[in-house]
Design an enzyme around this catalytic site. Structure first.
Site, PDB file in Angstrom:
ATOM      1  N   THR A 163       0.801  -1.231   0.000  1.00  0.00           N
ATOM      2  CA  THR A 163       0.000   0.000   0.000  1.00  0.00           C
ATOM      3  C   THR A 163       0.831   1.277   0.000  1.00  0.00           C
ATOM      4  OG1 THR A 163      -1.809  -1.115   1.113  1.00  0.00           O
ATOM      5  CG2 THR A 163      -1.740   1.268   1.339  1.00  0.00           C
ATOM      6  N   ASP A 199       1.440  -6.591  -4.816  1.00  0.00           N
ATOM      7  CA  ASP A 199       0.627  -6.699  -3.606  1.00  0.00           C
ATOM      8  C   ASP A 199       1.207  -7.904  -2.860  1.00  0.00           C
ATOM      9  OD1 ASP A 199      -2.692  -6.191  -2.773  1.00  0.00           O
ATOM     10  OD2 ASP A 199      -1.531  -7.827  -1.886  1.00  0.00           O
ATOM     11  N   SER A 200       1.444  -7.769  -1.585  1.00  0.00           N
ATOM     12  CA  SER A 200       2.208  -8.816  -0.887  1.00  0.00           C
ATOM     13  C   SER A 200       1.456 -10.138  -0.777  1.00  0.00           C
ATOM     14  CB  SER A 200       2.676  -8.341   0.487  1.00  0.00           C
ATOM     15  OG  SER A 200       1.617  -8.321   1.410  1.00  0.00           O
ATOM     16  N   SER A 201       0.175 -10.158  -1.175  1.00  0.00           N
ATOM     17  CA  SER A 201      -0.549 -11.438  -1.248  1.00  0.00           C
ATOM     18  C   SER A 201       0.087 -12.345  -2.294  1.00  0.00           C
ATOM     19  CB  SER A 201      -2.010 -11.201  -1.634  1.00  0.00           C
ATOM     20  OG  SER A 201      -2.530 -10.134  -0.913  1.00  0.00           O
ATOM     21  N   THR A 239       1.642  -4.989   3.950  1.00  0.00           N
ATOM     22  CA  THR A 239       1.464  -5.426   5.344  1.00  0.00           C
ATOM     23  C   THR A 239       0.904  -6.847   5.437  1.00  0.00           C
ATOM     24  OG1 THR A 239      -0.752  -4.450   5.410  1.00  0.00           O
ATOM     25  CG2 THR A 239       1.077  -3.090   6.200  1.00  0.00           C
ATOM     26  N   ASP A 240       0.180  -7.281   4.392  1.00  0.00           N
ATOM     27  CA  ASP A 240      -0.548  -8.555   4.511  1.00  0.00           C
ATOM     28  C   ASP A 240       0.363  -9.741   4.818  1.00  0.00           C
ATOM     29  OD1 ASP A 240      -2.867  -7.199   4.032  1.00  0.00           O
ATOM     30  OD2 ASP A 240      -3.064  -7.806   1.939  1.00  0.00           O
ATOM     31  N   GLN A 247      -4.311 -21.309  18.328  1.00  0.00           N
ATOM     32  CA  GLN A 247      -5.147 -20.235  17.790  1.00  0.00           C
ATOM     33  C   GLN A 247      -5.112 -19.020  18.710  1.00  0.00           C
ATOM     34  OE1 GLN A 247      -9.017 -21.919  16.750  1.00  0.00           O
ATOM     35  NE2 GLN A 247      -7.998 -23.687  15.856  1.00  0.00           N
TER      36      GLN A 247
HETATM   37  N1  ASP Z   1      -2.650  -5.755   0.103  1.00  0.00           N
HETATM   38  C1  ASP Z   1      -1.588  -4.887   0.566  1.00  0.00           C
HETATM   39  C2  ASP Z   1      -0.315  -5.691   0.570  1.00  0.00           C
HETATM   40  O1  ASP Z   1      -0.079  -6.456   1.469  1.00  0.00           O
HETATM   41  C3  ASP Z   1      -1.907  -4.374   1.918  1.00  0.00           C
HETATM   42  C4  ASP Z   1      -0.899  -3.439   2.513  1.00  0.00           C
HETATM   43  O2  ASP Z   1       0.172  -3.192   2.014  1.00  0.00           O
HETATM   44  O3  ASP Z   1      -1.205  -2.892   3.586  1.00  0.00           O
HETATM   45  O4  ASP Z   1       0.437  -5.576  -0.370  1.00  0.00           O
END
Ligand code: ASP
Length: 349
Positions: free
Chosen positions: A31, A73-75, A105-106, A284
């Protein structure tokens, strides 16, 4: 010791004496460098220009060089990205005093954990940061995360860290805990490495290298994470005993308890163990450590051959299994011998 702490608490990099530190800023996506596109936020390719446009003052903190090998995107991050990033860091280890990695962040805590295992005896700080809103947004957390991560990278904290919302975490202890708060990360089982306020407070609990720096690049993806829930039918797990999966991280309840009555997972754990595969039990619950001796529902899993993940985050446990399988070329006996040892401060032994 007191004098050292006093100095590090009192002065910022701008105020500290000595030549300007050299920092490599690496952009991997997320992001912070995104801008709104037709289908949601998309990665910007002009990120470094944006950095100097929106926070020109970073040039006063350090001499900054910039690299971008991928912007996703880190996904979309996978083990190949970790290898690219580890190689880039290793190739530049001599030339720079510290590194800041801009990351989504993901999956930031997975990448931080993976790097902490890859970069053995790390001699310089590697600080991952990102933000909840883009750098170009007026009301953003990106500027302060970036400025403070760069400043902290000028300190002698030779660890893979995550910096977010004024807090510096050990990377392999950090977890993303909020989708929309600026205060989006936590380190449930290890204290902060530093806290930023009016002054920068270094906690002096960081690791130091104990030998020669070494990069390990092999990962295996023969790892799976399963989350238990009341009523889950272990019959769905059966096919895994015949699959290529070598390590299962089982997210159990509380102290590491699993169902042992009607929908018992014990036969599955036994079958996995008999076929030379590993089941590692995590919890968990975020805070505290798995203790398989505490209840019969944990002890039975242990007796069936399960291992404990102790107080590791699930993210650290998964990446550690991938790393160890890679290092030991799939030899699960060797993975078992090393899994509960602290490789990079990720577990309390
Ligand atoms: N979808 C974004 C990522 O992980 C979210 C973020 O950066 O906060 O690339």
């Amino acid at each position: 010791m007191f004098v050292l702490i006093y100095f590090s608490c009192k002065f910022s990099a701008l105020e500290r004496m000595g030549p300007m530190k050299k920092i490599l800023l690496i952009h991997t996506g997320g992001t912070m460098g995104m801008s709104p596109g037709k289908s949601g936020n998309v990665a910007s390719t002009q990120f470094i220009d944006e950095v100097f446009q929106y926070v020109p003052g970073v040039r006063d903190i350090a001499a900054i060089d910039f690299q971008s090998q991928f912007t996703v995107d880190s996904s979309n991050i996978s083990t190949n990205h970790w290898v690219d990033l580890g190689t880039l860091l290793s190739n530049n280890m001599e030339r720079f005093d510290g590194f800041v990695v801009i990351h989504g962040t993901d999956t930031m805590s997975y990448t931080a954990s993976a790097l902490s295992f890859m970069l053995n005896n790390l001699p310089k700080p590697v600080i991952l940061t990102g933000s909840q809103r883009p750098l170009s947004a007026i009301r953003t957390d990106a500027k302060s995360n970036l400025i403070n991560a760069i400043e902290l990278a000028t300190y002698d904290i030779p660890e893979v860290c995550v910096f977010f919302d004024y807090k510096l975490f050990r990377g392999n202890r950090a977890k993303k805990i909020s989708i929309d708060d600026f205060d989006a990360f936590a380190s449930p089982n290890f204290p902060l490495l530093a806290q930023v306020g009016l002054h920068i407070e270094i906690k002096n609990n960081h690791r130091m290298p104990a030998g020669m720096f070494r990069l390990d690049k092999a990962f295996s993806n023969e790892v799976l994470c399963l989350r238990l829930f009341p009523g889950v039918d272990p019959v769905y797990f059966e096919s895994l005993t015949q699959s290529d999966v070598k390590v299962i991280i089982l997210e159990a309840f509380g102290a590491g308890n699993v169902p042992v009555l009607e929908h018992s997972v014990i036969p599955f754990i036994k079958k996995m163990s008999h076929s030379g595969k590993l089941v590692a039990i995590t919890s968990q619950s975020m805070n505290g450590s798995v203790d398989l001796h505490l209840y019969d529902c944990g002890q039975q899993a242990l007796d069936a051959g399960a291992m404990t993940c102790g107080d590791m985050t699930t993210e650290a446990a998964i990446t550690k299994a991938m790393y160890l399988l890679g290092q030991f070329e799939g030899n699960t006996a060797k993975v078992r011998n090393n899994f509960t040892l602290s490789l990079a401060g990720e577990i309390t032994e």
